[in-house]
Design an enzyme around this catalytic site. Structure first.
Site, PDB file in Angstrom:
ATOM      1  N   CYS A 193     -41.280  62.261  32.542  1.00 43.97           N
ATOM      2  CA  CYS A 193     -40.322  62.405  33.636  1.00 43.97           C
ATOM      3  C   CYS A 193     -41.039  63.178  34.750  1.00 43.97           C
ATOM      4  CB  CYS A 193     -39.024  63.073  33.196  1.00 43.97           C
ATOM      5  SG  CYS A 193     -39.152  64.789  32.707  1.00 43.97           S
ATOM      6  N   CYS A 243     -36.960  59.051  33.653  1.00 43.36           N
ATOM      7  CA  CYS A 243     -36.316  59.288  34.949  1.00 43.36           C
ATOM      8  C   CYS A 243     -36.835  58.258  35.934  1.00 43.36           C
ATOM      9  CB  CYS A 243     -36.535  60.718  35.451  1.00 43.36           C
ATOM     10  SG  CYS A 243     -38.145  61.045  36.183  1.00 43.36           S
ATOM     11  N   CYS A 276     -48.571  55.368  37.539  1.00 43.94           N
ATOM     12  CA  CYS A 276     -49.102  56.177  36.451  1.00 43.94           C
ATOM     13  C   CYS A 276     -50.455  55.622  36.021  1.00 43.94           C
ATOM     14  CB  CYS A 276     -48.127  56.170  35.270  1.00 43.94           C
ATOM     15  SG  CYS A 276     -46.642  57.162  35.554  1.00 43.94           S
TER      16      CYS A 276
END
Length: 281
Positions: free
Chosen positions: A123, A199, A207
């Protein structure tokens, strides 16, 4: 369909339209509000509208209205058809080279093996939701899974309301801390079998390209940290987030990983992530 391929490639050849496509791919099968897409990509509403219109025209994106909000999702069937066409057309006469890229949901891939799996929950702050998920998986199925968590923009401390919930539920919090996602992208980092975002903000960000192509999923939940009100209301929000994640972890750990192909497993994980609060017990 073949006549659409040049238009689709031309549309995706624009860097920002490609970035929008990649964001919707990360969020699939979610239907994402236009405003959230604009915020995540730093685009003006008019610019985003033009990009979405281009993707809609070539059939790669679908649009749905929810109240006054327009929501967008990839048309995965059209995406698959486009990729299959490109790969099959380029690989005529050499199916041995392209077969791994042209798997469909009907053919599947080999089932996961019977071993202990590494799971990472992400998150933004790594102070509540991802910490909840890490703690729940470790407590409920620590014999089958190694659980980790990280944040894209972690703070220095865990949220005190989250810590209170974990203590109340009997979790060991001695080793818990907020961690940056970079800790898990180095050469000595664990090789993950599953990576989940919990989230929307983290799911909307780029990422690392995880080594080994882990199964990924988005189990987005509202941020309890952002709840306004007195301490009782804030504590309730953290309890609800914990309960929602516990239900999802229960469903995940109940999956028979040995009997599921990778594609079937991905579908199950997507289904878990699509559950709303109304679906939870």
């Amino acid at each position: 369909m073949e006549t659409m391929i040049p238009s689709r490639l031309s549309t995706l050849g624009h860097p920002q339209r490609l970035a929008l496509f990649r964001l919707l791919m990360r969020r699939y099968p979610d239907e994402v509000p236009a405003g959230e897409l604009a915020d995540a990509l730093g685009l003006k509403a008019s610019t985003l509208s033009a990009y979405l219109s281009a993707l809609l025209q070539v059939g790669l994106v679908t649009q749905a209205r929810e109240g006054t909000s327009l929501r967008y999702s990839l048309d995965m069937e059209q995406v698959r058809q486009t990729l299959d066409y490109l790969v099959l057309d380029c690989c005529r006469g050499r199916p041995d080279l392209c077969a791994p890229l042209t798997l469909t949901p009907q053919t599947g891939t080999p089932a996961m093996t019977d071993r202990k799996y590494n799971v990472l929950f992400i998150c933004s702050g790594n102070s509540a939701r991802s910490i909840f998920a890490e703690s729940l998986l470790r407590k409920q199925a620590g014999d089958r899974f190694n659980a980790f968590s990280a944040g894209t923009r972690p703070g220095s401390l865990l949220n005190p309301f989250a810590v209170a919930v974990l203590r109340e539920k009997g979790h060991d919090i001695s080793a818990l801390r907020a961690k940056d996602i970079s800790e898990f992208s180095g050469p000595n980092a664990p090789k993950f079998d599953f990576v989940f975002t919990v989230c929307n903000q983290a799911a909307n960000e780029e990422c690392p390209a995880w080594e080994g192509q882990p199964v990924t999923g988005h189990w987005g939940l509202a941020d309890p940290v952002k709840v306004d009100g007195n301490d009782a209301l804030k504590a309730l929000a953290f309890q609800e987030a914990y309960g929602a994640l516990k239900h999802r972890i229960d469903l995940f750990t109940a999956l028979n990983l040995d009997s599921l192909s990778r594609l079937a497993l991905q579908s199950k994980i997507d289904d878990i992530g699509q559950q709303t609060y109304e679906d939870l017990p």
